[in-house]
Write a protein that holds these residues in place. Sequence first.
Motif, PDB file in Angstrom:
ATOM      1  N   LYS A 223      -6.397  -6.018   4.699  1.00  0.00           N
ATOM      2  CA  LYS A 223      -5.936  -5.707   6.125  1.00  0.00           C
ATOM      3  C   LYS A 223      -4.810  -6.875   6.616  1.00  0.00           C
ATOM      4  CE  LYS A 223      -7.664  -3.235  10.181  1.00  0.00           C
ATOM      5  NZ  LYS A 223      -6.419  -3.378  10.972  1.00  0.00           N
ATOM      6  N   ASN A 224      -3.871  -6.168   6.693  1.00  0.00           N
ATOM      7  CA  ASN A 224      -2.507  -7.410   7.056  1.00  0.00           C
ATOM      8  C   ASN A 224      -2.295  -8.484   6.154  1.00  0.00           C
ATOM      9  OD1 ASN A 224      -2.424  -6.136   9.903  1.00  0.00           O
ATOM     10  ND2 ASN A 224      -4.120  -7.355  10.772  1.00  0.00           N
ATOM     11  N   GLY A 225      -2.613  -8.325   4.915  1.00  0.00           N
ATOM     12  CA  GLY A 225      -2.288  -9.169   3.844  1.00  0.00           C
ATOM     13  C   GLY A 225      -0.818  -8.886   3.199  1.00  0.00           C
ATOM     14  N   THR A 226      -0.768  -9.377   2.087  1.00  0.00           N
ATOM     15  CA  THR A 226       0.595  -9.205   1.406  1.00  0.00           C
ATOM     16  C   THR A 226       0.758  -7.772   0.791  1.00  0.00           C
ATOM     17  OG1 THR A 226      -0.220 -10.057  -0.802  1.00  0.00           O
ATOM     18  CG2 THR A 226       0.519 -11.883   0.803  1.00  0.00           C
ATOM     19  N   THR A 227      -0.130  -7.278   0.188  1.00  0.00           N
ATOM     20  CA  THR A 227      -0.039  -6.082  -0.340  1.00  0.00           C
ATOM     21  C   THR A 227       0.225  -4.937   0.716  1.00  0.00           C
ATOM     22  OG1 THR A 227      -1.646  -6.684  -2.060  1.00  0.00           O
ATOM     23  CG2 THR A 227      -0.819  -4.290  -1.892  1.00  0.00           C
ATOM     24  N   GLN A 228      -0.421  -5.027   2.024  1.00  0.00           N
ATOM     25  CA  GLN A 228      -0.262  -3.982   3.086  1.00  0.00           C
ATOM     26  C   GLN A 228       1.351  -4.076   3.339  1.00  0.00           C
ATOM     27  OE1 GLN A 228      -3.088  -3.734   6.047  1.00  0.00           O
ATOM     28  NE2 GLN A 228      -1.622  -2.394   7.391  1.00  0.00           N
ATOM     29  N   ALA A 229       1.910  -5.529   3.475  1.00  0.00           N
ATOM     30  CA  ALA A 229       3.362  -5.775   3.952  1.00  0.00           C
ATOM     31  C   ALA A 229       4.276  -5.039   2.960  1.00  0.00           C
ATOM     32  CB  ALA A 229       3.529  -7.103   4.136  1.00  0.00           C
ATOM     33  N   GLY A 230       3.810  -5.357   1.604  1.00  0.00           N
ATOM     34  CA  GLY A 230       4.717  -4.312   0.584  1.00  0.00           C
ATOM     35  C   GLY A 230       4.731  -3.291   0.930  1.00  0.00           C
ATOM     36  N   LEU A 231       3.318  -2.478   0.903  1.00  0.00           N
ATOM     37  CA  LEU A 231       3.336  -1.052   0.798  1.00  0.00           C
ATOM     38  C   LEU A 231       4.098  -0.408   2.057  1.00  0.00           C
ATOM     39  CD1 LEU A 231      -0.507  -0.579  -0.524  1.00  0.00           C
ATOM     40  CD2 LEU A 231       1.687   0.214  -1.628  1.00  0.00           C
ATOM     41  N   ASP A 232       3.782  -1.111   3.085  1.00  0.00           N
ATOM     42  CA  ASP A 232       4.554  -0.676   4.465  1.00  0.00           C
ATOM     43  C   ASP A 232       5.991  -0.427   4.133  1.00  0.00           C
ATOM     44  OD1 ASP A 232       2.101  -0.355   5.541  1.00  0.00           O
ATOM     45  OD2 ASP A 232       2.303  -2.077   6.888  1.00  0.00           O
ATOM     46  N   ALA A 233       6.624  -1.369   3.501  1.00  0.00           N
ATOM     47  CA  ALA A 233       8.098  -1.132   3.270  1.00  0.00           C
ATOM     48  C   ALA A 233       8.349  -0.002   2.096  1.00  0.00           C
ATOM     49  CB  ALA A 233       8.489  -2.644   2.745  1.00  0.00           C
ATOM     50  N   LEU A 234       7.334   0.020   1.196  1.00  0.00           N
ATOM     51  CA  LEU A 234       7.765   0.970  -0.083  1.00  0.00           C
ATOM     52  C   LEU A 234       7.498   2.472   0.500  1.00  0.00           C
ATOM     53  CD1 LEU A 234       7.681   1.223  -3.217  1.00  0.00           C
ATOM     54  CD2 LEU A 234       5.482   1.162  -3.265  1.00  0.00           C
ATOM     55  N   ARG A 235       6.476   2.695   1.408  1.00  0.00           N
ATOM     56  CA  ARG A 235       6.419   3.820   1.692  1.00  0.00           C
ATOM     57  C   ARG A 235       7.095   4.546   2.698  1.00  0.00           C
ATOM     58  NH1 ARG A 235      -0.056   3.677   1.327  1.00  0.00           N
ATOM     59  NH2 ARG A 235       0.354   2.440   3.126  1.00  0.00           N
TER      60      ARG A 235
END
Length: 259
Positions: A223-235
Amino acid sequence: MNILLIGCGKMGGAMLRQWTSRGAHSFTVADPAATDLPDGVTHVTRAADLPTGAFDVALIAIKPQMIADVLPDYVHAVKDGGTFVSIAAGASVASIEKVVGDVAIVRVMPNMAALVGMGVSGLYANARCTPQQAQAITDLIDQTGTCIPVESEDQIDRLTAVSGSGPGYVFEVLRSYVAAAEALGFDHDTARTLVFDTVSGTVEAARQSDLTLEELRNSVTSKNGTTQAGLDALRRDGTLDDLFHTTLQAAYARAGELK
Ligand SMILES: NC(=O)C1=CN([C@@H]2O[C@H](COP(=O)(O)OP(=O)(O)OC[C@H]3O[C@@H](n4cnc5c(N)ncnc54)[C@H](O)[C@@H]3O)[C@@H](O)[C@H]2O)C=CC1
Ligand SMILES: O=C(O)[C@@H]1CCC=N1
């Protein structure tokens, strides 16, 4: 079996390499331009140089748009009771029957991963194929990777859009992913290693897991980590889903146009 390849470019050549490495069958290539054929393969550049009634199987590996013009020259070379196998995208059994008659025809849709023995192919056998003929072609295709039998030609066209054309999409995604890694400061070779190993390792982890892809994705997303930041941009609210949907629909529609 005595097998004739009508055309041996990128796809026919990839499959031939797997087959000849196993040494179970005899192969002749008919192609005006084929080069670098494996040892032991007979090569002719003209259909007229082929013996009559010599082949158990003819693999049609020319472009779909050429079939009506080119295939008639080769029909004499196939034995009565032989099998025509087409890997041509879109080209229907009906369009092949127009040339070869009411005989055993198998449509196979391979993909370029056959080059390394990791292809995945769909296989549709028409009603004229005996179970033995269908099994013989299935065994041949199994040597290039995985073979998935399907019940209709429409399924072959749908599968073409997913896996036949799939390596093209994957190469493009990899290209873009590597370019983005380079933009973060990695040299090209390091960027390739990071991306390729991430992708192949992730595919293997998914293959070996009982979890769904969604569960696996969530398991690596803090939650609120790096992968989430990347996935939000990807999706971006469904853009990625729309993109893949549109991509596969476009390829499927094109297969229909090539009938
Ligand atoms: N490249 C791919 O990833 C895939 C291709 N396919 C299908 O495989 C077929 C071949 O595609 P590619 O190998 O990519 O094309 P390609 O252009 O590399 O190979 C076609 C070959 O046909 C030969 N040819 C031209 N005229 C000929 C003639 N009169 N007699 C015999 N051979 C002749 C050419 O010299 C060439 O080597 C197409 O029908 C395509 O839809 C299916 C799945 C994947
Ligand atoms: O692009 C094509 O038409 C061929 C058929 C499937 C993959 N490549």
